[in-house]
Design a protein around this motif. Structure first.
Motif, PDB file in Angstrom:
ATOM      1  N   ALA A 370       0.946  -1.276   0.051  1.00 40.41           N
ATOM      2  CA  ALA A 370      -0.125  -0.100  -0.136  1.00 40.41           C
ATOM      3  C   ALA A 370       1.318   1.296   0.006  1.00 40.41           C
ATOM      4  N   GLU A 371       1.918   1.124   0.632  1.00 42.08           N
ATOM      5  CA  GLU A 371       2.769   2.408   0.662  1.00 42.08           C
ATOM      6  C   GLU A 371       3.320   2.441  -0.436  1.00 42.08           C
ATOM      7  N   SER A 391     -16.838  -9.528  -8.221  1.00 42.33           N
ATOM      8  CA  SER A 391     -17.193  -9.272  -6.510  1.00 42.33           C
ATOM      9  C   SER A 391     -16.748  -7.680  -5.835  1.00 42.33           C
ATOM     10  N   GLU A 392     -15.383  -7.469  -6.221  1.00 42.01           N
ATOM     11  CA  GLU A 392     -14.451  -7.060  -5.488  1.00 42.01           C
ATOM     12  C   GLU A 392     -12.605  -7.155  -5.731  1.00 42.01           C
ATOM     13  N   HIS A 393     -12.365  -6.106  -6.176  1.00 45.34           N
ATOM     14  CA  HIS A 393     -10.907  -5.335  -6.268  1.00 45.34           C
ATOM     15  C   HIS A 393     -10.527  -4.017  -6.463  1.00 45.34           C
ATOM     16  N   LEU A 394      -9.209  -4.401  -6.420  1.00 38.40           N
ATOM     17  CA  LEU A 394      -8.179  -3.228  -6.788  1.00 38.40           C
ATOM     18  C   LEU A 394      -8.724  -2.549  -7.586  1.00 38.40           C
ATOM     19  N   GLU A 395      -8.781  -1.354  -7.314  1.00 39.04           N
ATOM     20  CA  GLU A 395      -8.677  -0.175  -8.452  1.00 39.04           C
ATOM     21  C   GLU A 395      -7.581  -0.699  -9.721  1.00 39.04           C
ATOM     22  N   GLU A 396      -7.499  -0.284 -10.623  1.00 39.90           N
ATOM     23  CA  GLU A 396      -7.108  -0.477 -11.871  1.00 39.90           C
ATOM     24  C   GLU A 396      -6.035  -1.665 -12.273  1.00 39.90           C
ATOM     25  N   ALA A 397      -6.552  -2.862 -10.790  1.00 37.59           N
ATOM     26  CA  ALA A 397      -5.795  -4.453 -11.169  1.00 37.59           C
ATOM     27  C   ALA A 397      -6.305  -5.064 -12.633  1.00 37.59           C
ATOM     28  N   TYR A 398      -5.597  -6.295 -13.264  1.00 40.50           N
ATOM     29  CA  TYR A 398      -5.876  -6.835 -14.520  1.00 40.50           C
ATOM     30  C   TYR A 398      -6.720  -7.784 -13.594  1.00 40.50           C
ATOM     31  N   SER A 399      -7.647  -8.516 -14.374  1.00 42.22           N
ATOM     32  CA  SER A 399      -7.679 -10.082 -13.803  1.00 42.22           C
ATOM     33  C   SER A 399      -7.463 -10.609 -14.857  1.00 42.22           C
ATOM     34  N   LYS A 400      -6.590 -11.951 -14.036  1.00 40.88           N
ATOM     35  CA  LYS A 400      -6.017 -13.199 -15.115  1.00 40.88           C
ATOM     36  C   LYS A 400      -5.672 -14.679 -14.105  1.00 40.88           C
ATOM     37  N   GLU A 447       1.335 -11.116   0.157  1.00 32.89           N
ATOM     38  CA  GLU A 447       1.170 -11.541   1.274  1.00 32.89           C
ATOM     39  C   GLU A 447       0.309 -10.912   1.570  1.00 32.89           C
ATOM     40  N   GLY A 448      -0.529 -12.514   2.159  1.00 39.83           N
ATOM     41  CA  GLY A 448      -1.717 -12.156   2.274  1.00 39.83           C
ATOM     42  C   GLY A 448      -3.029 -12.144   1.411  1.00 39.83           C
ATOM     43  N   GLY A 449      -2.231 -11.543   0.431  1.00 44.35           N
ATOM     44  CA  GLY A 449      -3.457 -11.172  -1.195  1.00 44.35           C
ATOM     45  C   GLY A 449      -4.242 -10.050  -0.594  1.00 44.35           C
ATOM     46  N   PHE A 450      -5.614  -9.907  -1.301  1.00 43.60           N
ATOM     47  CA  PHE A 450      -6.405  -8.874  -1.242  1.00 43.60           C
ATOM     48  C   PHE A 450      -7.561  -9.433  -0.585  1.00 43.60           C
ATOM     49  N   ASN A 451      -7.202 -10.163   0.775  1.00 44.22           N
ATOM     50  CA  ASN A 451      -8.021 -10.434   1.466  1.00 44.22           C
ATOM     51  C   ASN A 451      -7.225  -9.231   2.945  1.00 44.22           C
ATOM     52  N   ALA A 452      -5.732  -9.458   2.832  1.00 44.61           N
ATOM     53  CA  ALA A 452      -4.853  -8.435   3.583  1.00 44.61           C
ATOM     54  C   ALA A 452      -4.765  -7.156   2.957  1.00 44.61           C
ATOM     55  N   ILE A 453      -5.133  -6.608   2.163  1.00 45.82           N
ATOM     56  CA  ILE A 453      -4.895  -5.571   1.229  1.00 45.82           C
ATOM     57  C   ILE A 453      -6.585  -4.833   1.250  1.00 45.82           C
ATOM     58  N   ALA A 454      -7.905  -5.579   1.313  1.00 43.85           N
ATOM     59  CA  ALA A 454      -8.413  -5.412   1.581  1.00 43.85           C
ATOM     60  C   ALA A 454      -8.813  -4.233   2.925  1.00 43.85           C
ATOM     61  N   ASN A 455      -7.647  -4.688   3.474  1.00 46.82           N
ATOM     62  CA  ASN A 455      -7.944  -4.124   5.245  1.00 46.82           C
ATOM     63  C   ASN A 455      -6.785  -3.074   4.732  1.00 46.82           C
ATOM     64  N   ALA A 457      -5.996   1.409   3.048  1.00 42.38           N
ATOM     65  CA  ALA A 457      -6.900   2.028   2.627  1.00 42.38           C
ATOM     66  C   ALA A 457      -6.734   2.549   1.197  1.00 42.38           C
ATOM     67  N   LEU A 458      -6.056   1.564  -0.027  1.00 38.41           N
ATOM     68  CA  LEU A 458      -6.063   1.673  -1.501  1.00 38.41           C
ATOM     69  C   LEU A 458      -7.349   1.710  -1.514  1.00 38.41           C
ATOM     70  N   PRO A 459      -7.479   2.114  -3.105  1.00 39.40           N
ATOM     71  CA  PRO A 459      -9.032   2.146  -3.608  1.00 39.40           C
ATOM     72  C   PRO A 459      -9.706   0.762  -4.332  1.00 39.40           C
ATOM     73  N   LYS A 460     -10.573   0.744  -4.368  1.00 42.47           N
ATOM     74  CA  LYS A 460     -11.245  -1.174  -4.059  1.00 42.47           C
ATOM     75  C   LYS A 460     -12.712  -0.345  -5.236  1.00 42.47           C
ATOM     76  N   THR A 461     -13.100  -1.670  -5.966  1.00 45.20           N
ATOM     77  CA  THR A 461     -14.368  -1.351  -6.323  1.00 45.20           C
ATOM     78  C   THR A 461     -14.953  -2.982  -6.858  1.00 45.20           C
ATOM     79  N   ASP A 462     -16.445  -2.385  -6.799  1.00 44.23           N
ATOM     80  CA  ASP A 462     -17.452  -3.817  -7.279  1.00 44.23           C
ATOM     81  C   ASP A 462     -17.415  -4.398  -8.314  1.00 44.23           C
ATOM     82  N   PHE A 463     -18.170  -5.348  -9.227  1.00 43.62           N
ATOM     83  CA  PHE A 463     -17.773  -5.310 -10.536  1.00 43.62           C
ATOM     84  C   PHE A 463     -17.818  -4.137 -11.216  1.00 43.62           C
ATOM     85  N   ILE A 464     -17.871  -4.458 -12.417  1.00 45.37           N
ATOM     86  CA  ILE A 464     -17.104  -3.764 -13.833  1.00 45.37           C
ATOM     87  C   ILE A 464     -17.696  -5.075 -15.359  1.00 45.37           C
ATOM     88  N   CYS A 465     -18.643  -4.117 -15.905  1.00 41.62           N
ATOM     89  CA  CYS A 465     -18.980  -5.070 -17.113  1.00 41.62           C
ATOM     90  C   CYS A 465     -17.552  -6.057 -17.888  1.00 41.62           C
TER      91      CYS A 465
END
Length: 473
Positions: A370-371, A391-400, A447-455, A457-465
């Motif tokens: 995050a830093e 369902s929810e992801h980090l803004e601007e992250a690519y789904s692969k 480490e800890g993946g999105f479960n840790a990233i969700a905690n 302050a990084l911007p996150k977003t839900d479903f996009i088309c």
């Protein structure tokens, strides 16, 4: 009469052990036979029948070993053709087991030999069905796995499944118990419940595919919509289940061979073996034998091995935590990996103490990520399933998704750094090990993946088309 569901969570697979009087039957057994033999000995019963609901794609069955050890008949439904002695039963045929009967209900659609077995109790009451991959709790079997072998489209198979469900299963009394072959986590369906037992009545109310007012065309559309490509090893497992295979004991004994660190290089070169490190990701990243692939035993181990290694004939050498040797070899054999050369005696620590080279993975905490990360500038790859990403992801992250790494890895730019994460670290470390084995070192795993990233302050977003499409990194 006694029915025992033997559920194996890592494969999301249910086998069934049934006794009546002094006789027993087993439905859809896993490859290792000792647990069944122990039950037979415990109950002082003889195994009369081994029922197979279809030729399984996601695991190798223990039907041949069980039959050879007990003399029990192997029973399939109509249309089953195999290279070993078996009975291909007719629709409606009944088999006596002690004081009960097991009736064959041919229910094609998932595959053309798919069969549901109806248990009729001592009083002549229809008591339970063992539905294989025809009917799951909350779902039905996917109709695209057997299309090539059946010379049918997935739509044609789905239409066949529609009629099997309505003509053979939905007409049964509502209190008939449903025992499926799989639960949530299996790739044999797309919407399975975590529950592993239900009733016909409950499924009529809750299962989307059993709606009373559903037309055939609606069923075909819903059942075929959103199907992900099947894991690459599925076809090989079907072939193994149709032919004679090595006994579990011989595969197990070969896999339990101890290989010294000093002979490792020679054995690897001689066999062309893949190095599979089954230690937890929390340990693996700190040090591993170069070219190792990490798929931790404490997770969906065997399905991921099958999906990512794909060729079950690939020779494999194992790096295992002490005490997990037998479990690892057993779980590999369940999905058809019979060419296990052995494991490094003493594991990675022995390798390291011998002074041989080793690699590490660049891993940082979610807080450090995050830093450091600059959203919109730095590349971030999310290897979770598409549904998780949506369902929810980090803004601007690519789904692969990890399942498709062999497709998207070629798009990575070796010159540009990127970050890598999954939900908790299990899948992203698999991806990291594959990338590093192929010469990619320009990444950092979280480490800890999105479960840790969700905690953070990084911007996150839900479903996009539509997920971002990765061109180059």
């Amino acid at each position: 009469m006694k029915i025992e569901q033997i559920y194996t969570g890592c494969l999301a697979q249910g086998a069934y052990y049934i006794t009546s009087g002094n006789e027993a039957a087993i439905i859809d057994p896993l490859r290792e036979t000792q647990p069944y033999m122990e039950r037979l000995e415990r109950d002082k019963v003889s195994l009369k029948y081994i029922f197979e609901t279809h030729f399984h794609a996601d695991f190798v069955s223990g039907h041949l070993d069980l039959s050879n050890k007990t003399g029990a008949e192997i029973i399939y439904g109509p249309n089953a053709v195999a290279d070993f002695r078996h009975i291909s039963a007719t629709d409606g045929q009944e088999f006596a087991l002690g004081n009960v009967r097991i009736k064959v209900l041919h229910t094609p659609g998932h595959t053309m030999e798919s069969t549901t077995f109806l248990l009729i109790d001592e009083n002549g009451k229809e008591h339970a069905i063992f539905s294989g991959d025809t009917l799951f709790i909350g779902d039905v079997g996917r109709p695209d796995l057997a299309q090539r072998a059946a010379s049918m489209t997935k739509e044609q198979l789905a239409a066949t499944l529609f009629h099997s469900l309505r003509d053979k299963i939905m007409i049964l009394p509502d209190d008939v118990i449903v025992y499926p072959a799989h639960g949530a986590g299996s790739a044999c369906g797309k919407n399975m419940s975590k529950e592993t037992v239900s009733t016909i009545g409950e499924q009529k109310k809750l299962n989307y595919a059993l709606r009373a007012d559903m037309t055939e065309s609606e069923f075909v559309k819903e059942v075929t919509d959103g199907l992900l490509p099947p894991p690459a090893y599925f076809g090989m497992n079907v072939a193994m289940n149709k032919s004679g295979i090595a006994s579990f004991e011989s595969v197990f004994n070969n896999g339990m061979r101890k290989i010294d660190a000093d002979e490792f290089e020679a054995v690897t070169k001689e066999t062309g073996a893949l190095i599979l490190d089954t230690r937890p990701n929390e340990i693996f990243y700190k040090g591993f034998i170069p070219q190792s692939i990490n798929i931790g035993i404490n997770g969906d181990f065997a399905p991921w091995v099958g999906a990512l290694i794909a060729d079950v004939n690939q020779p494999v050498i194992l790096v295992i935590e002490r005490g997990f040797e037998e479990e690892t070899v057993t779980r590999l054999s369940r999905v058809g990996f019979d060419n296990i050369i052995g494991y490094i005696n003493g594991g990675f620590e022995v390798w390291k103490k011998a002074g041989y080279d080793f690699d590490t993975i660049d891993r940082i905490t979610a807080a450090a990520f995050a830093e450091k990360v600059k959203i919109g500038e730095d590349e971030v790859i999310d290897v979770r399933k598409e549904s998780e990403y949506e369902s929810e992801h980090l803004e601007e992250a690519y789904s692969k998704p990890l399942a498709y790494i062999n497709d998207w890895v070629k798009d990575i730019n070796l010159e540009k750094h990127f970050y890598l994460h999954c939900a908790g670290g299990y899948r992203s470390m698999i991806a990291a090990s594959i990338l590093q084995a192929r010469g990619y070192h320009n990444f950092t795993e979280i480490e800890g993946g999105f479960n840790a990233i969700a905690n953070t302050a990084l911007p996150k977003t839900d479903f996009i088309c539509q997920s971002k499409v990765l061109k180059t990194i």
